[in-house]
Design an enzyme around this catalytic site. Structure first.
Site, mmCIF file in Angstrom:
data_model
loop_
_atom_site.group_PDB
_atom_site.id
_atom_site.type_symbol
_atom_site.label_atom_id
_atom_site.label_comp_id
_atom_site.label_asym_id
_atom_site.label_seq_id
_atom_site.Cartn_x
_atom_site.Cartn_y
_atom_site.Cartn_z
ATOM 1 N N GLY A 78 0.823 -1.218 0.000
ATOM 2 C CA GLY A 78 0.000 0.000 0.000
ATOM 3 C C GLY A 78 0.850 1.258 0.000
ATOM 4 O O GLY A 78 1.948 1.287 0.564
ATOM 5 N N ARG A 142 1.337 -5.743 -4.969
ATOM 6 C CA ARG A 142 1.305 -6.644 -3.814
ATOM 7 C C ARG A 142 1.786 -8.066 -4.133
ATOM 8 O O ARG A 142 1.529 -8.990 -3.362
ATOM 9 C CB ARG A 142 -0.113 -6.696 -3.233
ATOM 10 C CG ARG A 142 -0.552 -5.399 -2.545
ATOM 11 C CD ARG A 142 -1.694 -5.631 -1.600
ATOM 12 N NE ARG A 142 -2.186 -4.400 -1.011
ATOM 13 C CZ ARG A 142 -1.668 -3.822 0.078
ATOM 14 N NH1 ARG A 142 -0.631 -4.363 0.685
ATOM 15 N NH2 ARG A 142 -2.199 -2.706 0.549
ATOM 16 N N ASP A 173 5.700 -7.851 5.969
ATOM 17 C CA ASP A 173 5.826 -9.020 5.106
ATOM 18 C C ASP A 173 6.850 -8.805 4.003
ATOM 19 O O ASP A 173 7.658 -9.694 3.714
ATOM 20 C CB ASP A 173 4.465 -9.367 4.467
ATOM 21 C CG ASP A 173 3.547 -10.040 5.472
ATOM 22 O OD1 ASP A 173 4.058 -10.555 6.500
ATOM 23 O OD2 ASP A 173 2.321 -10.037 5.256
ATOM 24 N N LYS A 199 8.115 0.819 5.623
ATOM 25 C CA LYS A 199 6.986 1.619 5.103
ATOM 26 C C LYS A 199 5.657 1.067 5.586
ATOM 27 O O LYS A 199 5.496 -0.149 5.641
ATOM 28 C CB LYS A 199 7.023 1.550 3.571
ATOM 29 C CG LYS A 199 5.801 2.078 2.899
ATOM 30 C CD LYS A 199 5.130 1.082 1.930
ATOM 31 C CE LYS A 199 4.396 -0.030 2.612
ATOM 32 N NZ LYS A 199 3.480 -0.812 1.791
ATOM 33 N N THR A 200 4.729 1.835 5.961
ATOM 34 C CA THR A 200 3.302 1.535 6.054
ATOM 35 C C THR A 200 2.601 2.599 6.889
ATOM 36 O O THR A 200 3.081 2.972 7.974
ATOM 37 C CB THR A 200 2.946 0.136 6.622
ATOM 38 O OG1 THR A 200 1.527 0.061 6.709
ATOM 39 C CG2 THR A 200 3.530 -0.189 7.989
ATOM 40 N N ASP A 202 0.069 2.085 8.409
ATOM 41 C CA ASP A 202 -0.556 1.389 9.546
ATOM 42 C C ASP A 202 0.246 1.536 10.847
ATOM 43 O O ASP A 202 -0.295 1.323 11.929
ATOM 44 C CB ASP A 202 -0.709 -0.109 9.238
ATOM 45 C CG ASP A 202 -1.601 -0.354 8.034
ATOM 46 O OD1 ASP A 202 -2.267 0.599 7.593
ATOM 47 O OD2 ASP A 202 -1.618 -1.489 7.531
HETATM 48 P P1 FBP Z 1 0.412 -1.889 3.681
HETATM 49 O O1 FBP Z 1 0.429 -2.784 4.868
HETATM 50 O O2 FBP Z 1 0.735 -2.585 2.436
HETATM 51 O O3 FBP Z 1 1.252 -0.670 3.906
HETATM 52 O O4 FBP Z 1 -1.107 -1.389 3.510
HETATM 53 C C1 FBP Z 1 -1.681 -0.335 4.154
HETATM 54 C C2 FBP Z 1 -3.168 -0.288 3.883
HETATM 55 O O5 FBP Z 1 -3.512 1.051 3.582
HETATM 56 C C3 FBP Z 1 -4.033 -0.827 5.020
HETATM 57 O O6 FBP Z 1 -4.274 0.144 6.008
HETATM 58 C C4 FBP Z 1 -5.286 -1.244 4.292
HETATM 59 O O7 FBP Z 1 -5.994 -2.240 4.995
HETATM 60 C C5 FBP Z 1 -4.745 -1.783 3.015
HETATM 61 O O8 FBP Z 1 -3.537 -1.094 2.770
HETATM 62 C C6 FBP Z 1 -5.672 -1.614 1.835
HETATM 63 O O9 FBP Z 1 -5.009 -2.017 0.691
HETATM 64 P P2 FBP Z 1 -5.674 -2.157 -0.739
HETATM 65 O O10 FBP Z 1 -6.010 -0.766 -1.194
HETATM 66 O O11 FBP Z 1 -4.624 -2.798 -1.572
HETATM 67 O O12 FBP Z 1 -6.893 -2.986 -0.557
#
Ligand code: FBP
Length: 548
Positions: A78, A142, A173, A199-200, A202
């Site tokens: 993300g 992803r 991951d 990065k994230t 979250d």
């Molecule tokens: P990452 O863990 O890859 O950084 O994702 C963050 C995030 O924004 C989460 O908060 C959310 O649940 C998810 O990505 C949504 O991803 P997508 O838009 O691919 O469904």
């Protein structure tokens, strides 16, 4: 490309670097490290990258010369504000070491490496993206890098482009996989180093050595701005309860940080719900009580923050979802024959009594989502469940019942919001712009020093950037063994909200007052220019966690 006035002005911003990275550095090595748990198993799985020392970069007076090096970069998962600055940090770092060094970007995430889809990132391209949000410079994806076949396919293109090191910018991951890749290339003696970057949005990739993941700061500030605006609207009209769901996957860090910034009437923390074994009804009754108590004071309005992963943390809901997954997988054919209008009753008849009761209590829409939206593995996609609507509908039902019993005398009207995508690509705050640039710069120094299997690290981040400490942490140090898809795997430990941690405790100390008093804070938009106390503050989470 047409640019906004802010974009033009922001392009000229020079991100701040830790003092040590401003000149040539030496890599000071600490003592050997160990993984956080399961040391023997992890050591066995990573014979070439286990136990390496922590690295801290120190300035050296001497100028050091390095041969030109080609480096590859991947954005994984993300989007998070600041990714472009990690790339510009790597670019400037390797160019400073040798102007003939080159940076290649793999397109649309790890899949770009496997499919040999890449572009050279020239100075002209990198300059277009400095201090901007988004991952659009090369795109993200992803695809998981897990199979040896993918690693070998990737090596073909790395060899062809004479790439000495690969930087993978991703979450827990992706960084786990970066370490597996580092180990594989080291074992094969391919001569390709692999470095990770945290990065994230979250905020769940952090530990003793990694203070925060990039993007969390900007994303939370963006959501807090909008929640603040909603609170001001709410306090002006005084007729709505706003149910606001926030991204963050399993962890509630985003919801907690936003709560600390805006002082809502309520914020649910999934980790607390699980620890206290709370039921859905407990949560609903808790919200309804605050609504009723505020109504008794004449305040028929308020705000509730809800983390997106909540449903998975309610033990009884978890059991219901698990039974539903198994039941629907085993009876897919029969279920598809049932008329839509009879499906709910059919499921209620087939479930165990405990789960049937919970299922029957759910609003129609949510019950439907639980029976329909499944991912390719047959699991309910909990992130699609509109928890904000689920809770407000159940609160409305409870309040209607209390009204009959004379326990609720007010009015209840709800508005719903879900904030996630609004913040993932925002222009990085000064904190993220500086932090990311420093992470990228430190990654280039790790590469120059021949390191592999390390995550770029920048610490002491609540101090001015000048005093930040840059270095590297062996990724194996952050690992433990966890069951994934039925198998024990080495993974970086995910950091959920700690109930004994300062951010949660600070929230708990104030939440009862925030529930009753209308003591909203309106943080306003992120400021890029102006006094440092307005522009350079790190998150409350970071400030509270780092306060000694
Ligand atoms: P990452 O863990 O890859 O950084 O994702 C963050 C995030 O924004 C989460 O908060 C959310 O649940 C998810 O990505 C949504 O991803 P997508 O838009 O691919 O469904």
């Amino acid at each position: 490309m047409t640019k906004s006035a802010l974009q033009i002005a922001r392009a000229a911003y020079q991100p701040k670097l830790p003092k040590a990275l401003k000149s040539a550095v030496v890599a000071a090595e600490g003592a050997a490290t160990q993984s956080v748990a399961n040391q023997e198993e992890i050591k066995k799985l990573f014979p070439n990258t286990y136990g390496m020392p922590l690295i801290k970069f120190e300035a050296t007076g001497e100028s050091v010369s390095f041969p030109a090096m080609n480096v590859g970069v991947i954005l994984s998962g993300g989007q998070a504000p600041g990714g472009h600055n990690v790339i510009s940090g790597i670019f400037d770092g390797i160019k400073k070491l040798n102007k003939d060094s080159k940076l290649y970007g793999f397109i649309l995430g790890p899949g770009g490496l496997v499919d040999h889809n890449y572009m050279e990132l020239t100075a002209e391209i990198v300059d277009e993206y400095r201090n901007t949000g988004g991952f659009d410079i090369i795109g993200s994806g992803r695809t998981k890098l897990e199979e040896e076949e993918q690693f070998d396919k990737g090596y073909e293109i790395l060899k062809e482009l004479n790439i000495k090191a690969l930087v993978i910018i991703g979450g827990d991951d992706s960084n786990t996989n970066a370490c597996v890749l580092a180990e594989y290339y080291a074992a094969k003696k391919y001569g390709v180093q692999v470095i990770g970057c945290p990065k994230t949005i979250d905020g769940d990739l952090k530990n003793e050595m990694i203070e925060t993941s990039f993007g969390f700061d900007t994303a939370c500030k963006t959501y807090s701005e909008v929640i603040g605006n909603i609170q001001r609207d709410c306090n002006s009209a005084r007729k709505y309860w706003h149910f606001i769901k926030l991204m963050g996957r399993s962890a509630s860090h985003i919801a907690l940080e936003c709560a600390l910034q805006v002082q809502p009437n309520m914020c649910i923390i999934s980790e607390e719900v699980e620890a206290k074994d709370m039921s859905l009804d407990d949560i609903v009754a808790g919200i309804a009580k605050v609504v009723a108590d505020r109504a008794a004071q004449g305040n028929n309005f308020g705000t509730v923050l809800i983390p997106e992963g909540l449903v998975e943390f309610i033990p009884a809901m978890k059991r219901l979802i698990s039974e539903l997954n198994d039941f629907l997988a085993a009876n897919a054919e029969e279920f598809s024959q049932i008329k839509k209008s009879h499906q709910r009753d059919y499921i209620i008849r087939k479930l165990s009594p405990e789960n049937a009761t919970i299922y029957a209590s759910l609003p129609e829409g949510v019950a439907r989502q639980l029976s329909l939206d499944r991912d390719p593995h047959g699991n309910v996609q909990v992130s699609l469940i509109e928890t904000e609507k689920l809770l407000s509908e159940m609160v409305a039902t409870k309040l209607a019942q209390w009204k009959e019993e004379g326990k609720f005398v007010g009015k209840f009207a709800a508005q719903h919001h879900f904030f996630g995508y609004e913040g993932r690509c925002a222009a990085p705050s000064n904190f993220d712009a500086d932090y990311c640039y420093s992470l990228g710069y430190a990654a280039s120094a790790l590469i120059a020093n021949g390191k592999t299997g390390y995550m770029s690290s920048v610490r002491n981040t609540t101090a001015p950037a000048d005093e930040w400490i840059a270095g590297g942490v062996p990724i194996t140090m952050m690992m433990n063994m966890e069951r994934r898809h039925g198998e024990m795997k080495p993974v970086i430990q995910k950091a959920l909200v700690k109930l004994e941690g300062a951010p949660f405790k600070t929230f708990v100390a104030q939440r009862e007052r925030w529930a009753m008093e209308t003591d909203y804070v309106y943080p306003g938009p992120i400021q890029y220019f102006g006094p440092t106390e307005v522009c350079d503050q790190p998150t409350k989470t970071l400030q509270l966690e780092q306060a000694k």
